[in-house]
Scaffold this active site. Structure first.
Site, PDB file in Angstrom:
ATOM      1  CB  CYS A 266      44.787  36.302  46.616  1.00 56.83           C
ATOM      2  SG  CYS A 266      43.557  34.971  46.573  1.00 56.83           S
ATOM      3  NE  ARG A 294      50.037  36.935  41.476  1.00 49.54           N
ATOM      4  CZ  ARG A 294      49.136  36.036  41.041  1.00 49.54           C
ATOM      5  NH1 ARG A 294      47.884  36.114  41.448  1.00 49.54           N
ATOM      6  NH2 ARG A 294      49.485  35.053  40.243  1.00 49.54           N
TER       7      ARG A 294
HETATM    8  N1   CP Z   1      44.695  35.691  42.716  1.00 49.74           N
HETATM    9  C1   CP Z   1      44.713  35.029  41.538  1.00 49.74           C
HETATM   10  O1   CP Z   1      45.528  34.094  41.324  1.00 49.74           O
HETATM   11  O2   CP Z   1      43.844  35.516  40.618  1.00 49.74           O
HETATM   12  P1   CP Z   1      43.450  34.789  39.249  1.00 49.74           P
HETATM   13  O3   CP Z   1      42.798  33.462  39.614  1.00 49.74           O
HETATM   14  O4   CP Z   1      42.504  35.729  38.578  1.00 49.74           O
HETATM   15  O5   CP Z   1      44.708  34.542  38.459  1.00 49.74           O
END
Ligand code: CP
Length: 308
Positions: A266, A294
């Site tokens: 992620c 996202r």
């Molecule tokens: N994957 C994710 O939620 O990234 P951030 O913490 O940068 O929002």
């Protein structure tokens, strides 16, 4: 009121419709310049509050851009700058914000904060991550898997590492989208049994396998995440690294999965800790597609919440 609080609290048909909607919106945007508004403006005249009690790059930017592409406006608020951080109750904050804005997205520490916000808000609330779950991430991840490999139903996803909040939402998704998930990691970092029980009751085959080499056999995707999450104490860093090093996703581990197995993360990643750069930048890695998706997945979530 359609809150998007968790994958397991959302009807599977609605989850599927959101993934399909996200893919359609992504296709429609393909030829447009970055930042330009969509042809459709379903959020015109709407104001979205984006509250962050923890740092963020992807969640913050993708929600902000997504709302603007659909004609809406955003205000980004940090918990410490609001009265939220100075003793005003979450319930009162929810009641007040509901008088100004059309939707609240919140990234916070305790799940109880999210739930209280949703209970007392008169507008939809979206979970932008808590210590326990990260549903928006997994909507983007299911979308990404399916873009590359087709329907995720019946596939074998392997989570290697810490059974954290992102892992929890993957397990919820296994129950809701009908795929199997194997967790491989040290026992002390197992996902909570309540997540596993949910997915098993929905018919998903959830396996706990301590040996990563065995776990990844037949895997259609290997997923991992940082070894020390935002809410973990830094004092635990060395112990966690020692515990999790055997679960690093490297070329050797990837070679034991199916040849077309995707690598997913992620982000943000700590290169050469939980995954090597060779894997992250390798031919089966889809990590930047996950980040892009996202944007598209959350646009679908926003539309679902607002019914537009
Ligand atoms: N994957 C994710 O939620 O990234 P951030 O913490 O940068 O929002």
């Amino acid at each position: 009121m359609k809150h998007f609080l968790d994958i397991h609290k959302t009807d599977p048909a609605d989850l599927r419709a959101m993934i399909d909607s996200a893919r359609a919106m992504k296709t429609a945007r393909n030829d447009r310049p970055k930042g330009e508004a969509d042809d459709e403006q379903p959020l015109a005249g709407r104001m979205v509050a984006l509250i962050f009690e923890k740092p963020s790059t992807r969640t913050r930017v993708s929600f902000d851009v997504g709302v603007r592409q659909m004609g809406g406006q955003t205000m980004v608020l940090s918990g410490s700058e609001m009265q939220l951080g100075h003793g005003e109750t979450i319930a009162d904050t929810a009641r007040v914000l509901s008088r100004y804005v059309d939707l609240i997205m919140i990234r916070t520490f305790e799940e109880a904060t999210l739930l209280e916000m949703a209970e007392y808000a008169d507008v939809p609330v979206i979970n932008g991550l808590t210590n326990r779950t990260h549903p928006c991430q997994i909507m983007a991840d299911v979308m990404t898997y399916e873009e590359h490999r087709g329907p995720i139903g019946g596939k074998k996803i392997v989570w290697s590492g810490d059974g954290n909040n992102v892992c929890a939402s993957w397990i919820h998704a296994a129950g809701q989208f009908g795929f199997d998930l194997t967790f491989t990691g040290p026992e002390t970092l197992d996902p909570e049994p309540v997540f596993v029980d949910f997915a098993r009751k929905k018919g998903a085959n959830i396996v706990i396998e301590r040996d990563p080499a065995k776990a990844v056999q037949g895997a259609d995707a290997i997923v991992t995440d940082t070894w020390v999450s935002m809410h973990d104490p830094q004092s635990a860093r060395e112990r966690r690294h020692n515990q999790l090093r055997p679960y690093q996703v490297n070329e050797q581990l990837m070679s034991l999965a199916r040849p077309d197995a995707l690598f997913m993360h992620c982000l943000p990643a700590h290169r050469d800790d939980e995954a090597t750069s060779a894997v992250m930048d390798g031919p089966n890695s889809v990590i930047f597609d996950e980040a892009e998706n996202r944007l598209h997945a959350q646009k679908a979530v926003l539309r679902w919440c607002l019914g537009v």
